[in-house]
Design a protein around this motif. Structure first.
Motif, mmCIF file in Angstrom:
data_model
loop_
_atom_site.group_PDB
_atom_site.id
_atom_site.type_symbol
_atom_site.label_atom_id
_atom_site.label_comp_id
_atom_site.label_asym_id
_atom_site.label_seq_id
_atom_site.Cartn_x
_atom_site.Cartn_y
_atom_site.Cartn_z
ATOM 1 N N LEU A 98 0.844 -1.195 0.000
ATOM 2 C CA LEU A 98 0.000 0.000 0.000
ATOM 3 C C LEU A 98 0.879 1.245 0.000
ATOM 4 O O LEU A 98 1.976 1.252 0.577
ATOM 5 N N SER A 99 0.368 2.281 -0.633
ATOM 6 C CA SER A 99 1.116 3.535 -0.728
ATOM 7 C C SER A 99 0.277 4.671 -0.166
ATOM 8 O O SER A 99 -0.919 4.779 -0.465
ATOM 9 N N VAL A 100 0.912 5.503 0.654
ATOM 10 C CA VAL A 100 0.241 6.663 1.249
ATOM 11 C C VAL A 100 0.701 7.913 0.515
ATOM 12 O O VAL A 100 1.906 8.186 0.438
ATOM 13 N N ALA A 101 -0.259 8.662 -0.033
ATOM 14 C CA ALA A 101 0.101 9.878 -0.767
ATOM 15 C C ALA A 101 -1.096 10.807 -0.817
ATOM 16 O O ALA A 101 -2.227 10.362 -1.025
ATOM 17 N N ALA A 102 -0.831 12.091 -0.628
ATOM 18 C CA ALA A 102 -1.847 13.138 -0.764
ATOM 19 C C ALA A 102 -3.092 12.831 0.063
ATOM 20 O O ALA A 102 -4.224 12.996 -0.384
ATOM 21 N N GLY A 103 -2.902 12.348 1.291
ATOM 22 C CA GLY A 103 -4.024 12.094 2.177
ATOM 23 C C GLY A 103 -4.838 10.874 1.826
ATOM 24 O O GLY A 103 -5.960 10.695 2.309
ATOM 25 N N THR A 104 -4.304 9.998 0.973
ATOM 26 C CA THR A 104 -4.999 8.768 0.602
ATOM 27 C C THR A 104 -4.059 7.588 0.789
ATOM 28 O O THR A 104 -2.834 7.748 0.810
ATOM 29 N N ILE A 105 -4.616 6.397 0.906
ATOM 30 C CA ILE A 105 -3.830 5.180 0.966
ATOM 31 C C ILE A 105 -4.465 4.172 0.015
ATOM 32 O O ILE A 105 -5.671 3.911 0.073
ATOM 33 N N THR A 106 -3.668 3.634 -0.892
ATOM 34 C CA THR A 106 -4.182 2.730 -1.918
ATOM 35 C C THR A 106 -3.265 1.522 -2.064
ATOM 36 O O THR A 106 -2.056 1.616 -1.821
ATOM 37 N N MET A 107 -3.857 0.398 -2.462
ATOM 38 C CA MET A 107 -3.067 -0.790 -2.725
ATOM 39 C C MET A 107 -2.455 -0.684 -4.123
ATOM 40 O O MET A 107 -3.151 -0.341 -5.085
ATOM 41 N N THR A 108 -1.157 -0.955 -4.226
ATOM 42 C CA THR A 108 -0.473 -0.846 -5.512
ATOM 43 C C THR A 108 -0.208 -2.213 -6.152
ATOM 44 O O THR A 108 -0.227 -2.344 -7.364
ATOM 45 N N ARG A 109 0.029 -3.235 -5.321
ATOM 46 C CA ARG A 109 0.246 -4.582 -5.859
ATOM 47 C C ARG A 109 0.210 -5.580 -4.713
ATOM 48 O O ARG A 109 0.114 -5.201 -3.546
ATOM 49 N N LYS A 110 0.288 -6.881 -5.079
ATOM 50 C CA LYS A 110 0.287 -7.926 -4.060
ATOM 51 C C LYS A 110 0.916 -9.187 -4.625
ATOM 52 O O LYS A 110 1.093 -9.322 -5.847
ATOM 53 N N PHE A 111 1.292 -10.116 -3.736
ATOM 54 C CA PHE A 111 1.700 -11.454 -4.173
ATOM 55 C C PHE A 111 1.231 -12.469 -3.143
ATOM 56 O O PHE A 111 0.985 -12.132 -1.971
ATOM 57 N N SER A 112 1.068 -13.706 -3.580
ATOM 58 C CA SER A 112 0.556 -14.778 -2.730
ATOM 59 C C SER A 112 1.694 -15.660 -2.245
ATOM 60 O O SER A 112 2.739 -15.787 -2.900
ATOM 61 N N VAL A 113 1.480 -16.303 -1.086
ATOM 62 C CA VAL A 113 2.415 -17.286 -0.552
ATOM 63 C C VAL A 113 1.633 -18.577 -0.304
ATOM 64 O O VAL A 113 0.403 -18.572 -0.222
ATOM 65 N N ASP A 114 2.353 -19.685 -0.194
ATOM 66 C CA ASP A 114 1.683 -20.980 -0.051
ATOM 67 C C ASP A 114 1.657 -21.457 1.398
ATOM 68 O O ASP A 114 1.695 -22.655 1.666
ATOM 69 N N HIS A 115 1.614 -20.518 2.330
ATOM 70 C CA HIS A 115 1.536 -20.863 3.753
ATOM 71 C C HIS A 115 0.809 -19.729 4.463
ATOM 72 O O HIS A 115 0.536 -18.673 3.870
#
Length: 567
Positions: A392-409
């Protein structure tokens, strides 16, 4: 003229002096290294015609082979003739008249020097001088070699300084690259949002225009078609008005760059890139070290708490009691909370007011700071096998998800160190790259109990503090998983959160006892219990010590966070 005469000559005739006469010398023989008056020179010239004799007109050249030996140190144009035994000083006539007139024991050098060649000390003088000269030569050669080694060390240090500068440049280039990437991601997201609104407007615009063109092209006698067009047009206008109302309430989307002032401040705190030590080794410091020599010093400060306050972090969209499972902080001072109770990540300003939030699809379990304004969240929900790391990225008073990845545990806890992510499952600890590639598994406990419910790394990255939920203990291991220390204490029963501050202070949260304790850096003993059940917080899960404010922020299964000053 006797030696008792008060007349002081610049030079005394050597033969006359031997006869205890005080006669002024007017000549100097370089070969004899002696001074002569007119009378003595006549006799000298008859016997030693080949000797080079200098007159008074060449007095500056007087001296010969023995001049420096017999000249007075204080009066170079005077000859050493006397010995003051009171002061153990050899003197010329001028020295005696100025400094030793009152001394009782004044002797002629010619008298005390008799038999010098037979004295044992004089005979041993050449060997002793030779020994000292040899020692001086040896030391001189050693120092010359030392000079050479200093020059080599200087070149080596210069290379290290330039290498450090290159590394700093590379780090700055990488920071710039990542900042530009983050900017592009945010701009793309904002642009996509605006484009969706533009496309919605364009779509209804085209539909309305097409309807009107069709209606106006209809035969006026074809009333049914006109009626149908009329009703469709009204419906589409209703849609357009709803869209206009929705878009008119949306604020203008903006993006600004807020420089990371702590970087500039950090660099400005250093006067030089490193310290040049006397052992000729250059030590790069804040590697600057990982400065750093201070990093090798165990910080044993024991904290006390004061000025305790609570702040409500529940917001209008929340439907459940807050469960603050993770806390971190941005370099700019904003506190970031992971609220498992409402599946949200919340941004607090310096007054601990929620200023932004981002929904997480499934329960967040932990949070950590990555770099700049970026954080990573551990997301886990065994029911539908969702184990993910969200950025997640915090900028200009907002917070948004930018990317993700999965794990097998299971993905229960997360930390960032050395450009790698450390992810804890319930019973194991793994290292991942930020791209999501698993590097290795550090340790694993197959007991099926929550033995790795939460963990933290020290600043050097060579110690791991692990919460064992089912035992009242904190484990400290090295990077290979070998146990360095086990701390058992009733105040850390059901430990489910551990935090290591920038200064190396270790804090452990107990969910069952509602306590936060401070532990020594070795993980061997409890230093203090900072929060107790009576302080008004329940089921504590996370703690964070802010280097900006010197305050300890504590969260748990309730809508308030506890904030207190540490001293």
């Amino acid at each position: 003229m006797s030696m008792a005469s008060d007349v002081i000559h610049d030079f005394v005739c050597s033969p006359c002096q031997e006869e205890k006469l005080n006669t002024e010398a007017k000549y100097f023989c370089r070969d004899c290294s002696k001074y002569y008056c007119d009378q003595c020179l006549t006799f000298h010239s008859k016997i030693l015609k080949q000797h080079a004799v200098l007159g008074y007109e060449d007095v500056d050249k007087w001296g010969g082979r023995g001049d420096t030996l017999i000249s007075c140190d204080l009066h170079p144009r005077k000859v050493i003739e006397l010995l003051c035994e009171d002061h153990a000083e050899m003197c010329c006539q001028l020295c005696v008249s100025l400094k030793h007139r009152m001394c009782r024991s004044i002797s002629l050098i010619s008298d005390v020097a008799k038999g010098i060649h037979k004295m044992a000390d004089f005979k041993q003088l050449p060997s002793k001088v030779a020994q000292v000269i040899t020692g001086l030569n040896e030391v001189r050669e050693v120092r010359k070699k030392n000079q050479c080694s200093l020059k080599i060390s200087g070149k080596s240090m210069l290379t290290k300084i330039k290498d450090l500068r290159k590394k700093l440049n590379q780090l700055l280039d990488e920071l710039e690259k990542k900042t530009v990437e983050q900017m592009n991601i945010i701009l793309a997201y904002l642009d996509d949002t605006l484009q969706k609104d533009i496309d919605s407007c364009t779509h209804i615009y085209d539909q309305l225009k097409a309807l009107m063109d069709t209606i106006q092209a209809q035969d006026k006698d074809d009333e049914p078609s006109s009626y149908i067009g009329f009703r469709k047009c009204e419906k589409k206008m209703s849609e357009a008005k709803s869209l206009l109302q929705a878009l008119s309430t949306k604020p203008e989307l903006t993006a600004t760059f807020k420089p990371e002032t702590t970087i500039t401040q950090l660099l400005s705190d250093f006067n030089i890139l490193g310290n040049i030590q006397e052992n000729l080794e250059i030590q790069i410091g804040h590697e600057l070290s990982e400065n750093k020599s201070s990093k090798q010093t165990i910080n044993c400060r024991v904290f006390k708490t004061e000025n305790k306050s609570t702040f409500n972090v529940k917001i209008r969209p929340d439907t459940d009691v807050c469960a603050i499972v993770g806390i971190t902080e941005l370099p700019t001072g904003e506190i970031i909370l992971a609220d498992k109770g409402n599946d949200r990540v919340k941004v607090l300003n310096r007054d601990y007011k929620v200023i932004a939030q981002c929904d997480v699809p499934i329960e967040p379990q932990d949070i950590c700071h990555i770099t700049g304004n970026q954080v990573a969240v551990a997301v886990n929900w065994p029911a539908d096998v969702t184990h993910e790391v969200h950025f997640l990225s915090v900028a200009a008073g907002t917070i948004t998800m930018t990317r993700k990845f999965s794990v097998d545990h299971d993905c229960m806890s997360i930390r960032h160190h050395g450009d790698q992510l450390y992810v804890g499952s319930i019973t194991a600890l793994y290292i991942y790259t930020k791209a999501g590639k698993q590097v290795k598994k550090i340790l694993e406990n197959r007991s099926e109990k929550q033995t790795v419910i939460n963990f933290a790394l020290n600043q050097d990255g060579n110690k791991i503090y692990i919460c064992n939920y089912y035992e009242p203990e904190l484990l400290t291991t090295d990077m290979n998983g070998s146990i360095l220390a086990t701390l058992s204490d009733p105040d850390i029963s059901s430990a489910c959160g551990v935090h290591v501050s920038e200064d190396g202070h270790v804090f452990v949260c107990s969910w069952h006892n509602n306590t936060v304790v401070q532990v020594d850096q070795e993980g061997k003993k409890k230093l203090a219990t900072l929060v107790r059940e009576g302080d008004g917080n329940y089921y504590l899960r996370a703690a964070w010590y802010s280097p900006h404010t010197g305050k300890l922020v504590v969260g748990g299964d309730q809508d308030d966070i506890l904030v207190m000053d540490l001293r």
